[in-house]
Write a protein that holds these residues in place. Structure first.
Motif, PDB file in Angstrom:
ATOM      1  N   SER A  30      60.665  -7.949  -0.716  1.00 38.98           N
ATOM      2  CA  SER A  30      60.676  -7.337   0.609  1.00 38.98           C
ATOM      3  C   SER A  30      59.709  -8.052   1.538  1.00 38.98           C
ATOM      4  CB  SER A  30      60.290  -5.858   0.510  1.00 38.98           C
ATOM      5  OG  SER A  30      58.917  -5.712   0.189  1.00 38.98           O
ATOM      6  N   ARG A  31      60.031  -8.073   2.803  1.00 37.31           N
ATOM      7  CA  ARG A  31      59.209  -8.774   3.785  1.00 37.31           C
ATOM      8  C   ARG A  31      57.782  -8.243   3.798  1.00 37.31           C
ATOM      9  NH1 ARG A  31      59.017 -11.703   8.561  1.00 37.31           N
ATOM     10  NH2 ARG A  31      61.205 -12.270   8.389  1.00 37.31           N
ATOM     11  N   ARG A  32      57.602  -6.940   3.797  1.00 32.56           N
ATOM     12  CA  ARG A  32      56.254  -6.378   3.916  1.00 32.56           C
ATOM     13  C   ARG A  32      55.384  -6.763   2.724  1.00 32.56           C
ATOM     14  NH1 ARG A  32      56.670  -0.143   5.441  1.00 32.56           N
ATOM     15  NH2 ARG A  32      54.395  -0.406   5.352  1.00 32.56           N
ATOM     16  N   THR A  33      55.966  -6.756   1.527  1.00 32.30           N
ATOM     17  CA  THR A  33      55.161  -7.104   0.368  1.00 32.30           C
ATOM     18  C   THR A  33      54.955  -8.611   0.275  1.00 32.30           C
ATOM     19  OG1 THR A  33      56.144  -5.176  -0.729  1.00 32.30           O
ATOM     20  CG2 THR A  33      54.823  -6.637  -2.089  1.00 32.30           C
ATOM     21  N   LEU A  34      55.909  -9.395   0.748  1.00 32.39           N
ATOM     22  CA  LEU A  34      55.697 -10.840   0.838  1.00 32.39           C
ATOM     23  C   LEU A  34      54.542 -11.149   1.788  1.00 32.39           C
ATOM     24  CD1 LEU A  34      59.419 -12.025   1.008  1.00 32.39           C
ATOM     25  CD2 LEU A  34      57.805 -12.565  -0.838  1.00 32.39           C
ATOM     26  N   GLU A  35      54.481 -10.443   2.910  1.00 28.13           N
ATOM     27  CA  GLU A  35      53.369 -10.628   3.836  1.00 28.13           C
ATOM     28  C   GLU A  35      52.052 -10.212   3.191  1.00 28.13           C
ATOM     29  OE1 GLU A  35      55.770  -9.945   8.060  1.00 28.13           O
ATOM     30  OE2 GLU A  35      54.705  -8.269   7.111  1.00 28.13           O
ATOM     31  N   LEU A  36      52.071  -9.104   2.453  1.00 29.84           N
ATOM     32  CA  LEU A  36      50.874  -8.663   1.738  1.00 29.84           C
ATOM     33  C   LEU A  36      50.434  -9.724   0.735  1.00 29.84           C
ATOM     34  CD1 LEU A  36      48.823  -6.417   0.993  1.00 29.84           C
ATOM     35  CD2 LEU A  36      50.524  -5.588  -0.663  1.00 29.84           C
ATOM     36  N   ALA A  37      51.390 -10.288   0.028  1.00 30.67           N
ATOM     37  CA  ALA A  37      51.071 -11.335  -0.945  1.00 30.67           C
ATOM     38  C   ALA A  37      50.398 -12.523  -0.274  1.00 30.67           C
ATOM     39  CB  ALA A  37      52.338 -11.779  -1.666  1.00 30.67           C
ATOM     40  N   GLY A  38      50.886 -12.905   0.891  1.00 30.57           N
ATOM     41  CA  GLY A  38      50.271 -14.005   1.605  1.00 30.57           C
ATOM     42  C   GLY A  38      48.820 -13.715   1.961  1.00 30.57           C
ATOM     43  N   ARG A  39      48.518 -12.445   2.209  1.00 34.93           N
ATOM     44  CA  ARG A  39      47.164 -12.064   2.606  1.00 34.93           C
ATOM     45  C   ARG A  39      46.211 -11.932   1.421  1.00 34.93           C
ATOM     46  NH1 ARG A  39      50.113  -8.348   5.802  1.00 34.93           N
ATOM     47  NH2 ARG A  39      49.444  -6.592   4.509  1.00 34.93           N
ATOM     48  N   ILE A  40      46.709 -11.449   0.256  1.00 35.71           N
ATOM     49  CA  ILE A  40      45.762 -11.070  -0.801  1.00 35.71           C
ATOM     50  C   ILE A  40      46.019 -11.684  -2.167  1.00 35.71           C
ATOM     51  CG2 ILE A  40      45.493  -8.823   0.337  1.00 35.71           C
ATOM     52  CD1 ILE A  40      46.945  -7.685  -2.276  1.00 35.71           C
ATOM     53  N   ALA A  41      47.200 -12.243  -2.405  1.00 36.15           N
ATOM     54  CA  ALA A  41      47.562 -12.630  -3.777  1.00 36.15           C
ATOM     55  C   ALA A  41      47.245 -14.094  -4.055  1.00 36.15           C
ATOM     56  CB  ALA A  41      49.044 -12.364  -4.037  1.00 36.15           C
ATOM     57  N   ASP A  42      47.056 -14.381  -5.336  1.00 32.68           N
ATOM     58  CA  ASP A  42      46.888 -15.763  -5.785  1.00 32.68           C
ATOM     59  C   ASP A  42      48.237 -16.434  -6.019  1.00 32.68           C
ATOM     60  OD1 ASP A  42      43.907 -15.734  -6.100  1.00 32.68           O
ATOM     61  OD2 ASP A  42      44.399 -14.152  -7.518  1.00 32.68           O
ATOM     62  N   GLY A  43      49.257 -15.634  -6.313  1.00 31.66           N
ATOM     63  CA  GLY A  43      50.584 -16.168  -6.565  1.00 31.66           C
ATOM     64  C   GLY A  43      51.650 -15.151  -6.222  1.00 31.66           C
ATOM     65  N   VAL A  44      52.873 -15.612  -6.084  1.00 34.62           N
ATOM     66  CA  VAL A  44      54.016 -14.766  -5.763  1.00 34.62           C
ATOM     67  C   VAL A  44      55.172 -15.158  -6.666  1.00 34.62           C
ATOM     68  CG1 VAL A  44      55.643 -14.021  -3.984  1.00 34.62           C
ATOM     69  CG2 VAL A  44      53.308 -14.628  -3.345  1.00 34.62           C
ATOM     70  N   VAL A  45      55.865 -14.158  -7.185  1.00 36.31           N
ATOM     71  CA  VAL A  45      57.107 -14.391  -7.922  1.00 36.31           C
ATOM     72  C   VAL A  45      58.223 -13.737  -7.122  1.00 36.31           C
ATOM     73  CG1 VAL A  45      58.395 -13.986 -10.049  1.00 36.31           C
ATOM     74  CG2 VAL A  45      55.935 -14.481 -10.151  1.00 36.31           C
ATOM     75  N   LEU A  46      59.225 -14.512  -6.752  1.00 29.87           N
ATOM     76  CA  LEU A  46      60.353 -14.001  -5.982  1.00 29.87           C
ATOM     77  C   LEU A  46      61.346 -13.307  -6.909  1.00 29.87           C
ATOM     78  CD1 LEU A  46      60.735 -16.988  -3.486  1.00 29.87           C
ATOM     79  CD2 LEU A  46      59.324 -14.928  -3.280  1.00 29.87           C
TER      80      LEU A  46
END
Length: 380
Positions: free
Chosen positions: A177-193
């Motif tokens: 989801s867009r909102r959680t992708l944006e959150l990931a950009g702000r706080i996460a070390d990595g993202v899994v789609l």
């Protein structure tokens, strides 16, 4: 911090840190296959074993521990587990133990899960505010700091303390989801789609993450992005290939259709057509685990081919080309989903022959090529 495992330069199967696989990706699941599967993946050169969680015989902590003990070179990650099913001290203990056990090869991947499941289990649903809160709490605990009187989105706790400090565990968010992708950009070390993303959905997700990171004052390259690519080579046989591609997609559409449809810009009318089939209406549980071959064939006929067009299918060479194409979409790494390592050896060999020139990536799947320029969890 040790993030690399020494590799014998004479080893003809040097690790490919940018390539992962999902452990026990077939259903029904047999956990007894896990150790041999992981050992083979380690020898073959896979970069990371990812563990998804189902509340039956797929406990993430147990499976990750087994993989860490059975391997020496590959990274290990949950993708995903959920913070709301464990007390934060238990989650912190899980991450710290796996980091120490694996030699800092472990990354904790967190996700929202399925709201309907939380309702059935009488567990509060996961929110973005909770994910941000729990990430900060875990990082504080892993630094060996004591938290007194925490009162935040994940709850109120008079005292949180591990009593030890460990190398911080990378925190990844698993989302579409867009909102959680944006959150990931702000706080996460990595993202899994997510599996069964179109090329355009993948490009869009990468842009959302990188833009959010930049707006938060972070190096956009410091967030390691993994795409999840359904990889179903010809050698699996017709019935099994249909189950792993169409049966799995139908299972996703049982659990969270709205967000997956929105991420891919798929037409609602096509979903309603699928939902009207006898195979979908009469599902006896997760479709990929319970449907008959005839029911899977019915779902295959109902699902638009465009929905799976960007998956890796066909010969080993064709699958390898699709894997290599993922990097053109902006991701850093690729998880091959839907087949066991033993079924992907030819695909992996074909990929090696066309492997693109890539940045040097750490073993730990939550660390990017730019990790040396930032501290884990540094979102300033």
């Amino acid at each position: 911090m040790s993030v690399r495992t020494p590799v014998d330069p004479s080893d003809p199967r040097k690790p490919l840190p940018e390539i992962g696989y999902y452990a026990l990706s077939r259903h029904p699941v047999n956990p007894g296959e896990l150790v041999d599967e992981a050992a083979l993946a380690d020898r073959a050169g896979f970069g990371t074993a990812f563990v998804s969680e189902r509340f039956n015989v797929k406990d993430a902590a147990v499976l990750c521990g087994a993989i860490a003990a059975a391997t020496r070179r590959i990274g290990v990650a949950t993708a995903a587990t959920n913070h709301n099913t464990r007390h934060p001290i238990i989650t912190a203990t899980m991450g710290a133990t796996l980091a120490e056990l694996s030699g800092n090869r472990f990354a904790l991947g967190l996700g929202r899960g399925i709201d309907a499941q939380w309702q059935i289990l009488d567990v509060p649903p996961v929110t973005g505010a909770q994910l941000a809160d729990v990430a900060e709490v875990l990082r504080t605990l892993w630094r060996g700091e004591m938290i007194v009187g925490h009162d935040g989105p994940i709850g109120s706790f008079p005292l949180l303390n591990l009593g030890v400090s460990v190398t911080p565990v990378p925190v990844m968010l698993i989302t579409m989801s867009r909102r959680t992708l944006e959150l990931a950009g702000r706080i996460a070390d990595g993202v899994v789609l997510h599996t069964v993303f179109s090329d355009e959905a993948t490009r869009r997700a990468v842009e959302i993450v990188r833009t959010a990171a930049e707006r938060a004052g972070r190096d956009p390259a410091s967030v390691r992005i993994w795409s999840v690519l359904a990889t179903i080579p010809d050698g699996l046989g017709d019935a099994e290939r249909l189950r792993r591609l169409y049966g799995r997609l139908a299972t996703y559409l049982q659990g969270y259709p709205d967000v997956l449809m929105k991420a891919n810009d798929w037409a609602a009318a096509d979903l309603e057509h699928l939902r009207a089939t006898d195979a979908f209406v009469g599902a006896r549980g997760p479709i990929d685990a319970t449907a008959t071959d005839d029911e899977i064939r019915q779902l295959h006929e109902a699902i638009p081919q465009a929905w799976v067009a960007d998956s890796a299918t066909g010969s080993a060479a064709q699958c390898a080309a699709t894997i290599a194409h993922q990097f053109d979409l902006g991701v850093d790494s690729v998880i091959l989903h839907g087949a066991a390592p033993s079924e992907l050896l030819d695909v992996l060999a074909a990929y090696r022959s066309i492997r693109p020139e890539l940045p040097d990536l750490p073993v730990n799947p939550g660390l990017s090529a730019a990790y040396a320029r930032v501290s884990i969890g540094d979102t300033r």
